[in-house]
Each structure stands twice: as structure tokens, then as C-alpha cells.
Design a protein around this motif. Structure first.
Motif, PDB file in Angstrom:
ATOM      1  N   MET A   1      32.966  31.109  19.317  1.00  0.00           N
ATOM      2  CA  MET A   1      32.743  32.225  18.592  1.00  0.00           C
ATOM      3  C   MET A   1      32.798  32.202  17.315  1.00  0.00           C
ATOM      4  O   MET A   1      32.125  32.946  16.315  1.00  0.00           O
ATOM      5  CB  MET A   1      33.359  33.495  19.385  1.00  0.00           C
ATOM      6  N   ILE A   2      33.781  31.813  16.618  1.00  0.00           N
ATOM      7  CA  ILE A   2      34.267  31.768  15.320  1.00  0.00           C
ATOM      8  C   ILE A   2      33.016  30.980  14.398  1.00  0.00           C
ATOM      9  O   ILE A   2      32.448  31.608  13.569  1.00  0.00           O
ATOM     10  CB  ILE A   2      35.370  31.037  14.853  1.00  0.00           C
ATOM     11  N   ARG A   3      32.504  29.911  15.113  1.00  0.00           N
ATOM     12  CA  ARG A   3      31.304  29.356  14.213  1.00  0.00           C
ATOM     13  C   ARG A   3      30.216  30.394  14.118  1.00  0.00           C
ATOM     14  O   ARG A   3      29.425  30.394  13.219  1.00  0.00           O
ATOM     15  CB  ARG A   3      30.837  28.060  14.926  1.00  0.00           C
ATOM     16  N   LEU A   4      29.782  31.053  15.254  1.00  0.00           N
ATOM     17  CA  LEU A   4      28.884  31.792  15.298  1.00  0.00           C
ATOM     18  C   LEU A   4      28.913  33.127  14.361  1.00  0.00           C
ATOM     19  O   LEU A   4      28.004  33.307  13.662  1.00  0.00           O
ATOM     20  CB  LEU A   4      28.545  32.508  16.759  1.00  0.00           C
ATOM     21  N   ILE A   5      30.218  33.470  14.238  1.00  0.00           N
ATOM     22  CA  ILE A   5      30.227  34.717  13.247  1.00  0.00           C
ATOM     23  C   ILE A   5      30.219  34.218  11.910  1.00  0.00           C
ATOM     24  O   ILE A   5      29.448  34.737  11.088  1.00  0.00           O
ATOM     25  CB  ILE A   5      31.617  35.274  13.504  1.00  0.00           C
ATOM     26  N   THR A  57      26.797  20.599  13.571  1.00  0.00           N
ATOM     27  CA  THR A  57      25.565  19.747  14.061  1.00  0.00           C
ATOM     28  C   THR A  57      25.591  18.327  13.636  1.00  0.00           C
ATOM     29  O   THR A  57      25.568  18.053  12.212  1.00  0.00           O
ATOM     30  CB  THR A  57      24.273  20.564  13.966  1.00  0.00           C
ATOM     31  N   LYS A  58      25.475  17.122  14.450  1.00  0.00           N
ATOM     32  CA  LYS A  58      25.394  16.158  13.936  1.00  0.00           C
ATOM     33  C   LYS A  58      23.953  15.401  14.199  1.00  0.00           C
ATOM     34  O   LYS A  58      23.797  15.597  15.658  1.00  0.00           O
ATOM     35  CB  LYS A  58      26.353  14.885  14.354  1.00  0.00           C
ATOM     36  N   ILE A  59      23.083  15.006  13.386  1.00  0.00           N
ATOM     37  CA  ILE A  59      21.764  14.581  13.501  1.00  0.00           C
ATOM     38  C   ILE A  59      21.758  13.176  13.621  1.00  0.00           C
ATOM     39  O   ILE A  59      21.838  12.454  12.591  1.00  0.00           O
ATOM     40  CB  ILE A  59      20.860  15.149  12.601  1.00  0.00           C
ATOM     41  N   GLU A  60      21.073  12.376  14.888  1.00  0.00           N
ATOM     42  CA  GLU A  60      20.931  11.112  14.963  1.00  0.00           C
ATOM     43  C   GLU A  60      19.383  11.002  14.524  1.00  0.00           C
ATOM     44  O   GLU A  60      18.525  11.539  15.374  1.00  0.00           O
ATOM     45  CB  GLU A  60      21.153  10.365  16.117  1.00  0.00           C
ATOM     46  N   VAL A  61      18.807  10.289  13.592  1.00  0.00           N
ATOM     47  CA  VAL A  61      17.461  10.206  13.138  1.00  0.00           C
ATOM     48  C   VAL A  61      16.698   8.857  13.468  1.00  0.00           C
ATOM     49  O   VAL A  61      17.525   7.890  13.004  1.00  0.00           O
ATOM     50  CB  VAL A  61      17.157  10.641  11.664  1.00  0.00           C
ATOM     51  N   LYS A  62      15.582   8.854  14.153  1.00  0.00           N
ATOM     52  CA  LYS A  62      15.058   7.570  14.602  1.00  0.00           C
ATOM     53  C   LYS A  62      13.538   7.453  14.008  1.00  0.00           C
ATOM     54  O   LYS A  62      13.058   8.535  14.080  1.00  0.00           O
ATOM     55  CB  LYS A  62      14.845   7.178  16.001  1.00  0.00           C
ATOM     56  N   GLY A  63      12.958   6.396  13.550  1.00  0.00           N
ATOM     57  CA  GLY A  63      11.938   6.546  12.844  1.00  0.00           C
ATOM     58  C   GLY A  63      11.542   6.907  11.541  1.00  0.00           C
ATOM     59  O   GLY A  63      10.540   7.223  11.197  1.00  0.00           O
ATOM     60  N   ILE A  64      12.721   7.285  10.834  1.00  0.00           N
ATOM     61  CA  ILE A  64      12.596   7.883   9.608  1.00  0.00           C
ATOM     62  C   ILE A  64      11.720   7.009   8.619  1.00  0.00           C
ATOM     63  O   ILE A  64      11.027   7.634   7.610  1.00  0.00           O
ATOM     64  CB  ILE A  64      13.923   8.084   8.805  1.00  0.00           C
ATOM     65  N   MET A 187      12.539  15.837  19.903  1.00  0.00           N
ATOM     66  CA  MET A 187      13.973  16.247  19.616  1.00  0.00           C
ATOM     67  C   MET A 187      14.790  16.646  20.809  1.00  0.00           C
ATOM     68  O   MET A 187      14.060  17.282  21.647  1.00  0.00           O
ATOM     69  CB  MET A 187      13.706  17.677  18.964  1.00  0.00           C
ATOM     70  N   THR A 188      15.795  16.146  21.076  1.00  0.00           N
ATOM     71  CA  THR A 188      16.903  16.541  21.894  1.00  0.00           C
ATOM     72  C   THR A 188      17.943  16.797  21.694  1.00  0.00           C
ATOM     73  O   THR A 188      18.644  16.469  20.740  1.00  0.00           O
ATOM     74  CB  THR A 188      16.974  14.775  22.489  1.00  0.00           C
ATOM     75  N   GLY A 189      18.538  17.950  22.672  1.00  0.00           N
ATOM     76  CA  GLY A 189      19.922  18.540  22.394  1.00  0.00           C
ATOM     77  C   GLY A 189      19.667  19.544  21.418  1.00  0.00           C
ATOM     78  O   GLY A 189      20.765  20.344  21.339  1.00  0.00           O
ATOM     79  N   MET A 190      18.648  19.907  20.964  1.00  0.00           N
ATOM     80  CA  MET A 190      18.777  21.323  20.056  1.00  0.00           C
ATOM     81  C   MET A 190      19.265  22.773  20.627  1.00  0.00           C
ATOM     82  O   MET A 190      19.839  23.267  20.093  1.00  0.00           O
ATOM     83  CB  MET A 190      17.109  21.432  19.464  1.00  0.00           C
ATOM     84  N   ASP A 191      18.760  22.813  21.927  1.00  0.00           N
ATOM     85  CA  ASP A 191      19.138  23.995  22.554  1.00  0.00           C
ATOM     86  C   ASP A 191      20.461  23.998  22.842  1.00  0.00           C
ATOM     87  O   ASP A 191      20.964  25.005  23.383  1.00  0.00           O
ATOM     88  CB  ASP A 191      18.295  24.349  23.604  1.00  0.00           C
ATOM     89  N   ASP A 192      21.378  23.088  22.744  1.00  0.00           N
ATOM     90  CA  ASP A 192      22.615  22.792  22.833  1.00  0.00           C
ATOM     91  C   ASP A 192      23.640  23.450  21.843  1.00  0.00           C
ATOM     92  O   ASP A 192      24.557  23.832  22.043  1.00  0.00           O
ATOM     93  CB  ASP A 192      23.341  21.356  23.164  1.00  0.00           C
ATOM     94  N   ILE A 193      22.959  23.459  20.649  1.00  0.00           N
ATOM     95  CA  ILE A 193      23.596  24.399  19.777  1.00  0.00           C
ATOM     96  C   ILE A 193      24.060  25.591  19.898  1.00  0.00           C
ATOM     97  O   ILE A 193      25.142  26.260  19.672  1.00  0.00           O
ATOM     98  CB  ILE A 193      22.923  24.074  18.292  1.00  0.00           C
ATOM     99  N   LEU A 194      22.814  26.399  20.538  1.00  0.00           N
ATOM    100  CA  LEU A 194      22.968  27.933  20.615  1.00  0.00           C
ATOM    101  C   LEU A 194      22.428  28.446  21.982  1.00  0.00           C
ATOM    102  O   LEU A 194      23.159  29.087  22.507  1.00  0.00           O
ATOM    103  CB  LEU A 194      22.071  28.584  19.574  1.00  0.00           C
ATOM    104  N   ILE A 200      26.658  33.908  24.441  1.00  0.00           N
ATOM    105  CA  ILE A 200      26.589  33.444  23.386  1.00  0.00           C
ATOM    106  C   ILE A 200      27.371  32.716  22.064  1.00  0.00           C
ATOM    107  O   ILE A 200      28.228  33.477  21.856  1.00  0.00           O
ATOM    108  CB  ILE A 200      25.518  34.400  22.788  1.00  0.00           C
ATOM    109  N   ARG A 201      27.294  31.570  21.719  1.00  0.00           N
ATOM    110  CA  ARG A 201      28.094  30.878  20.881  1.00  0.00           C
ATOM    111  C   ARG A 201      27.355  29.703  20.049  1.00  0.00           C
ATOM    112  O   ARG A 201      26.438  29.182  20.632  1.00  0.00           O
ATOM    113  CB  ARG A 201      29.619  30.590  21.478  1.00  0.00           C
ATOM    114  N   VAL A 202      27.808  29.332  18.950  1.00  0.00           N
ATOM    115  CA  VAL A 202      27.281  28.217  18.252  1.00  0.00           C
ATOM    116  C   VAL A 202      28.272  26.960  18.739  1.00  0.00           C
ATOM    117  O   VAL A 202      29.464  27.081  18.443  1.00  0.00           O
ATOM    118  CB  VAL A 202      27.198  28.313  16.690  1.00  0.00           C
ATOM    119  N   LYS A 203      27.779  25.857  19.284  1.00  0.00           N
ATOM    120  CA  LYS A 203      28.571  24.815  19.696  1.00  0.00           C
ATOM    121  C   LYS A 203      28.267  23.609  18.848  1.00  0.00           C
ATOM    122  O   LYS A 203      27.208  23.142  18.812  1.00  0.00           O
ATOM    123  CB  LYS A 203      28.058  24.384  21.362  1.00  0.00           C
ATOM    124  N   LYS A 204      29.361  22.751  18.672  1.00  0.00           N
ATOM    125  CA  LYS A 204      29.337  21.508  17.890  1.00  0.00           C
ATOM    126  C   LYS A 204      28.479  20.435  18.860  1.00  0.00           C
ATOM    127  O   LYS A 204      28.947  20.385  19.903  1.00  0.00           O
ATOM    128  CB  LYS A 204      30.778  21.013  17.456  1.00  0.00           C
TER     129      LYS A 204
END
Length: 245
Positions: A1-5, A57-64, A187-194, A200-204
Motif C-alpha cells: 500500500m505504501i508503494r501505491l501511495i 519493478t525490475k525489467i529483463e529485456v531480450k532482443g534489444i 511482455m510478461t508479468g506486467m499486470d503483476d505490478i498492479l 489494490i496495491r503496487v507490488k515489487k
């Protein structure tokens, strides 16, 4: 909840306090659209990097490396699956050139926020009005000729299921008519953020963004181009399936 605020405070204060810069961009656009897109992209990119940092959020990028194969002054049509509002945020922080999006016309009614969406070169699409939709596609084509990249989500809405929704292919012609490349994005995992979090909360979390090789539709024969367009959902799904192994 703190991250969301903290994220909400960061977004609201940034949008309001940076209004003078929005006015500056509007003045620039009267003489040089690309300059406005470039300055806005750099500004919004920095804002989104900060937001993802707050979200953890940590992003793993492939094919950049595939993006580096496209001349920097050339626009790219990014075509991807759509799971979250964070799809747009993450893509802005990765792509190395001005990037707008094809957004629903409803976003145009959102106070203040819609101004920044327009500043980066985004276009608002009316999916219920065929004629207006064609005008938007034509406008996007002309903008891509000037070097603007655009993000397109052919599913038409956020989709949280394991399988993608049917793709609407009308937007592909922007790449074809502007003689620009298309790059597929998975893109995988994006909806796990919010979106997947209740209450409702923002998740690492860690997400994956993968880019395909660039394809130039205008260089393909008519039959090849049609086959490529039809294969796009399967190509993206294959990348997504590899992420989940």
C-alpha cells in the motif's frame, strides 16, 4: 500500500508541477513536431524510470539488439500483447527513440494526463467510428514518415488471460504505408505490478520484455505480407510461452 501511495503522489505532483513544460512543448510543436516528440519523450522517459523505481519493478529485456539495427531516425511500429497500463510505461523506458501510442479515444477526456499522452505523439482512436479510425491511421502513417515510433496493441484492451484476444490488423498499414519496420513485443508479468493485486496495491516484481527482429512489410510481396500479418499473434504467443517455461 505504501508503494501505491508514494506512486500516486509522485504522478499527481509531477503532472501538475510540469504543466509549464507542457506549454513549452505545445509552442515548439507549432514549428517542429519531431522536436516536440523528442523533447517530450526524453522528459516522460525520465518520469517513467522514476515511477518504475518507486514500484520496485525490475525489467529483463531480450532482443534489444534488434532495435539497434534500425536507423535511429526511422520510426518503428511496435506491436505487442497488452496486459497492463505498465506496458506503455516500461516500453517508454526501453525504446531508444521518440515513441507514442495508439490509445483509446476515452483517454482524451482524462484531465492533464491526456495532454502528456498527446505530447509524446500518441493518437486517440475511435474504434466505433470507422471513418474517424481511418483518419487516425492515416495521421499515424504521416507521423511515422517523420520518424515517430508508435506502439500498437491489436487486442484492443488489456487482457489478463493466458491466451491473447483476436488481433485487429488495421493499424499494421501505418508501417506498410510509411515504409517503416514492425517489431513485435512480448511482455510478461506486467499486470503483476498492479492489476492482479487485491486489494489494490503496487507490488515489487520482475517483468520480461522481448523484441523480435524488425520486418519491413512494404518489402514483402502481397502474399508474404498477408501471411506475416496473420502470423503475428502466434509469433508473440510463442515468445510469451518461452518466458513462462
Amino acid at each position: 500500500m505504501i508503494r501505491l501511495i508514494i506512486a500516486l503522489i509522485y504522478v499527481v505532483l509531477s503532472v501538475i508541477l510540469c504543466l509549464p513544460y507542457h506549454l513549452y512543448l505545445w509552442i515548439i510543436s507549432k514549428k517542429d513536431k519531431y522536436k516536440r516528440w523528442h523533447k517530450s519523450w526524453r522528459f516522460v522517459r525520465g518520469f517513467f524510470i522514476g515511477l518504475l523505481g518507486i514500484a520496485g519493478t525490475k525489467i529483463e529485456v531480450k532482443g534489444i539488439e534488434h532495435l539497434g539495427e534500425v536507423p535511429h531516425e526511422k520510426g518503428i511500429l511496435f506491436v505487442g500483447n497488452h496486459r497492463s497500463y505498465f506496458d506503455i510505461i516500461a516500453l517508454q523506458t526501453i525504446v531508444d527513440r521518440p515513441l507514442g501510442f495508439i490509445a483509446k479515444k476515452e483517454f482524451k477526456k482524462v484531465p492533464l494526463f491526456s495532454w502528456w499522452v498527446a505530447d509524446i505523439g500518441s493518437l486517440f482512436l475511435d474504434r466505433k467510428n470507422i471513418r474517424a479510425g481511418l483518419e487516425t491511421i492515416n495521421e499515424g502513417t504521416e507521423d511515422m514518415k517523420l520518424g515517430l515510433s508508435l506502439g500498437l496493441y491489436p487486442e484492443g484492451t488489456r487482457n489478463h488471460s493466458d491466451k491473447m484476444l483476436p488481433f485487429k490488423t488495421g493499424g499494421y498499414r501505418m508501417a506498410e504505408k510509411s515504409e517503416s519496420p514492425m517489431v513485435l513485443v512480448a511482455m510478461t508479468g506486467m499486470d503483476d505490478i498492479l492489476e492482479n493485486n487485491h486489494p489494490i496495491r503496487v507490488k515489487k516484481t520482475k517483468v520480461i520484455v522481448e523484441f523480435s527482429e524488425a520486418v519491413y512489410p512494404h518489402e514483402l510481396e502481397s502474399k508474404e505480407r498477408k501471411e506475416f500479418y496473420n502470423s503475428i499473434p502466434d509469433r508473440i504467443q510463442k515468445m510469451l510461452d518461452e518466458h513462462n517455461k
